[in-house]
Design an enzyme around this catalytic site. Structure first.
Site, PDB file in Angstrom:
ATOM      1  N   LEU A 122      -5.352  -2.406 -39.445  1.00 22.72           N
ATOM      2  CA  LEU A 122      -5.964  -2.896 -38.014  1.00 22.72           C
ATOM      3  C   LEU A 122      -7.599  -2.267 -37.725  1.00 22.72           C
ATOM      4  CD1 LEU A 122      -2.260  -2.485 -36.584  1.00 22.72           C
ATOM      5  CD2 LEU A 122      -3.725  -4.691 -37.791  1.00 22.72           C
ATOM      6  N   PRO A 123      -7.839  -2.895 -36.517  1.00 20.18           N
ATOM      7  CA  PRO A 123      -9.266  -2.806 -35.875  1.00 20.18           C
ATOM      8  C   PRO A 123      -9.605  -1.539 -35.711  1.00 20.18           C
ATOM      9  CG  PRO A 123      -8.359  -4.790 -35.347  1.00 20.18           C
ATOM     10  CD  PRO A 123      -7.148  -4.448 -35.980  1.00 20.18           C
ATOM     11  N   THR A 165      -9.418   2.456 -40.462  1.00 18.65           N
ATOM     12  CA  THR A 165     -10.350   3.560 -39.835  1.00 18.65           C
ATOM     13  C   THR A 165     -10.270   3.838 -38.011  1.00 18.65           C
ATOM     14  OG1 THR A 165     -11.524   3.032 -41.364  1.00 18.65           O
ATOM     15  CG2 THR A 165     -12.674   4.614 -39.835  1.00 18.65           C
ATOM     16  N   LYS A 177     -13.701  10.238 -44.343  1.00 18.91           N
ATOM     17  CA  LYS A 177     -13.648   9.387 -44.215  1.00 18.91           C
ATOM     18  C   LYS A 177     -14.925   9.952 -43.179  1.00 18.91           C
ATOM     19  CE  LYS A 177     -14.228   4.289 -43.502  1.00 18.91           C
ATOM     20  NZ  LYS A 177     -14.698   3.274 -44.391  1.00 18.91           N
ATOM     21  N   LYS A 202     -19.283   1.961 -34.792  1.00 20.25           N
ATOM     22  CA  LYS A 202     -17.874   1.938 -34.003  1.00 20.25           C
ATOM     23  C   LYS A 202     -17.605   3.613 -35.562  1.00 20.25           C
ATOM     24  CE  LYS A 202     -12.959   1.864 -36.410  1.00 20.25           C
ATOM     25  NZ  LYS A 202     -12.208   0.636 -37.265  1.00 20.25           N
TER      26      LYS A 202
HETATM   27  P1  NAD Z   1     -10.819  -7.576 -39.690  1.00 21.41           P
HETATM   28  O1  NAD Z   1     -10.820  -7.027 -38.049  1.00 21.41           O
HETATM   29  O2  NAD Z   1     -12.075  -8.673 -40.471  1.00 21.41           O
HETATM   30  O3  NAD Z   1      -9.623  -7.426 -40.062  1.00 21.41           O
HETATM   31  C1  NAD Z   1      -8.281  -7.385 -38.666  1.00 21.41           C
HETATM   32  C2  NAD Z   1      -6.913  -7.968 -38.828  1.00 21.41           C
HETATM   33  O4  NAD Z   1      -5.947  -7.597 -37.897  1.00 21.41           O
HETATM   34  C3  NAD Z   1      -7.409  -9.463 -37.943  1.00 21.41           C
HETATM   35  O5  NAD Z   1      -6.851 -10.844 -38.701  1.00 21.41           O
HETATM   36  C4  NAD Z   1      -6.565  -9.415 -37.123  1.00 21.41           C
HETATM   37  O6  NAD Z   1      -6.148 -10.551 -36.273  1.00 21.41           O
HETATM   38  C5  NAD Z   1      -5.295  -8.729 -37.471  1.00 21.41           C
HETATM   39  N1  NAD Z   1      -4.738  -7.828 -36.300  1.00 21.41           N
HETATM   40  C6  NAD Z   1      -5.928  -7.219 -35.091  1.00 21.41           C
HETATM   41  N2  NAD Z   1      -4.080  -6.559 -33.952  1.00 21.41           N
HETATM   42  C7  NAD Z   1      -2.888  -6.624 -35.280  1.00 21.41           C
HETATM   43  C8  NAD Z   1      -1.158  -7.173 -34.696  1.00 21.41           C
HETATM   44  N3  NAD Z   1      -1.419  -6.604 -33.349  1.00 21.41           N
HETATM   45  N4  NAD Z   1      -0.626  -7.158 -35.459  1.00 21.41           N
HETATM   46  C9  NAD Z   1      -1.034  -7.924 -36.296  1.00 21.41           C
HETATM   47  N5  NAD Z   1      -2.890  -8.225 -36.923  1.00 21.41           N
HETATM   48  C10 NAD Z   1      -3.380  -7.672 -35.803  1.00 21.41           C
HETATM   49  O7  NAD Z   1     -11.253  -6.187 -40.240  1.00 21.41           O
HETATM   50  P2  NAD Z   1     -11.520  -5.764 -41.073  1.00 21.41           P
HETATM   51  O8  NAD Z   1     -12.425  -5.323 -42.080  1.00 21.41           O
HETATM   52  O9  NAD Z   1     -10.100  -6.254 -42.223  1.00 21.41           O
HETATM   53  O10 NAD Z   1     -11.093  -4.081 -40.809  1.00 21.41           O
HETATM   54  C11 NAD Z   1     -10.039  -3.121 -41.487  1.00 21.41           C
HETATM   55  C12 NAD Z   1     -10.175  -1.898 -40.550  1.00 21.41           C
HETATM   56  O11 NAD Z   1     -10.447  -1.268 -42.440  1.00 21.41           O
HETATM   57  C13 NAD Z   1     -11.286  -1.073 -39.970  1.00 21.41           C
HETATM   58  O12 NAD Z   1     -10.474  -0.280 -38.964  1.00 21.41           O
HETATM   59  C14 NAD Z   1     -12.192  -1.326 -40.386  1.00 21.41           C
HETATM   60  O13 NAD Z   1     -12.645  -0.031 -39.701  1.00 21.41           O
HETATM   61  C15 NAD Z   1     -12.097  -0.655 -41.756  1.00 21.41           C
HETATM   62  N6  NAD Z   1     -12.595  -0.963 -42.574  1.00 21.41           N
HETATM   63  C16 NAD Z   1     -13.395  -2.219 -43.054  1.00 21.41           C
HETATM   64  C17 NAD Z   1     -14.724  -1.937 -43.795  1.00 21.41           C
HETATM   65  C18 NAD Z   1     -14.554  -3.387 -43.761  1.00 21.41           C
HETATM   66  O14 NAD Z   1     -16.264  -3.374 -45.292  1.00 21.41           O
HETATM   67  N7  NAD Z   1     -15.062  -4.252 -43.420  1.00 21.41           N
HETATM   68  C19 NAD Z   1     -15.071  -1.177 -45.227  1.00 21.41           C
HETATM   69  C20 NAD Z   1     -13.654   0.245 -45.011  1.00 21.41           C
HETATM   70  C21 NAD Z   1     -12.883  -0.121 -43.666  1.00 21.41           C
END
Ligand code: NAD
Length: 297
Positions: free
Chosen positions: A65-66, A97, A172, A247
């Site tokens: 999740l975000p 994260t 991380k 973030k």
């Molecule tokens: P994203 O915004 O693409 O995806 C988040 C998903 O969570 C969305 O599809 C949203 O609809 C869903 N969501 C939110 N609240 C919800 C709930 N209560 N129930 C069900 N679904 C819910 O984000 P992302 O890029 O996939 O990143 C996710 C995590 O991974 C973050 O914490 C981010 O910091 C971390 N991260 C991202 C990257 C990257 O390059 N994108 C790399 C490493 C770590």
């Protein structure tokens, strides 16, 4: 084959869940976005109508999740938090994260009900999620680490045990704080070379064989045209967004305050990436920090 519930099918979670399906697991998914769910249904996932349905009878529940507030609400919400649904035979793996304090708070509340929780944030970006080559950094007990490893290996190449719950998140953000400093420093060094008439490709080759060598020069050069197949040669599209780095740097600064750590380089990087985002670059890849130096000509 394990029964796995996956919650959060965004840029990272979608391909991670797909790799679990490819690994032969029985995967049930839930996301607030119907289209994200449909993408996984086409790959063989069972669709749940709520997070609680995902959690029921699962061997593992994985969340992606975000931010911390989403994770805390998912597990501990007084009305519909999964704490009311999960059983002691389920191990929860949160790969979002988030701040270590929230990870520890959720872990403690679940542990009081005999439910296991580990933090397992990832490094490697969307490319690593698709390729199944992520690095997982786990915080939890030895037994929990051993139990989670075979599942994480379907989505990642390197699986580290950083320490107790919360340690994955700390590791991380320490890594990402250093990465932000390396990226900003590499960008300013390359621009100063350009300003003095040097070719950035030649300068990059020199630094790669000298003491300035680092990951950004090896794999992710921020100067357009130096390296193929990286965001800087694609108008800074794709990759790791400035706002996600921002973030992570916010989490790093909060951690530094709590642990009384001196992080002057991290603090400067946090200001640089915040300014860059405020100037309208939040959705670009983080290597676009190069433009902060090059566009001031
Ligand atoms: P994203 O915004 O693409 O995806 C988040 C998903 O969570 C969305 O599809 C949203 O609809 C869903 N969501 C939110 N609240 C919800 C709930 N209560 N129930 C069900 N679904 C819910 O984000 P992302 O890029 O996939 O990143 C996710 C995590 O991974 C973050 O914490 C981010 O910091 C971390 N991260 C991202 C990257 C990257 O390059 N994108 C790399 C490493 C770590």
């Amino acid at each position: 084959m394990a029964k796995i519930g996956f919650i959060g099918l965004g840029n990272m979670g979608g391909p991670m869940a797909a790799n679990l399906l490819a690994g032969g697991h029985q995967v049930t998914v839930f996301d607030l976005s119907a289209s994200a769910m449909q993408t996984l249904a086409k790959k063989g996932a069972a669709l749940a109508t709520s997070a609680a349905e995902v959690a029921r009878d699962a061997d593992f529940v994985i969340s992606m999740l975000p931010a911390g507030k989403h994770v805390e609400a998912l597990y501990l919400d007084p009305e519909d938090g999964l704490i009311g649904t999960l059983s002691s035979t389920t191990l929860v793996i949160d790969s979002s994260t988030i701040d270590a304090a929230t990870a520890q708070k959720v872990a403690k509340a679940l542990a009081d009900k005999n439910i296991g929780f580990i933090d397992a944030p990832v490094s490697g970006g969307v490319g690593g999620a698709i390729a199944g080559t992520l690095t997982f950094i786990v915080g939890g007990s030895d037994a929990q680490f051993r139990a989670s490893k075979p599942v994480l290996e379907n989505m990642g190449k390197n699986i580290f045990h950083a320490g107790d719950v919360g340690a994955g998140q700390i590791a991380k953000i320490c890594n990402n704080m250093l990465l932000s400093v390396l990226m900003a420093g590499t960008a300013e060094a390359l621009q100063m070379a350009i300003d003095n008439g040097l070719d950035p490709s030649v300068m990059s080759d020199i630094m790669l064989q000298s003491s300035g060598r680092n990951w950004t020069l090896e794999l992710y050069n921020p100067c357009p045209g130096v390296m193929a197949n990286v965001p800087s040669s694609n108008q800074y599209q794709g990759g790791f967004m400035v706002d996600l780095m921002r973030k992570d740097l916010g989490l790093a600064m909060d951690t530094a305050v709590k642990s009384h750590s001196a992080t002057p380089m991290g603090a400067l990087a946090q200001s640089l990436f915040s300014m860059h985002s405020l100037q309208g670059n939040g959705k670009k890849d983080f290597s676009s920090i190069f433009e902060m130096f090059s566009k001031q000509q």
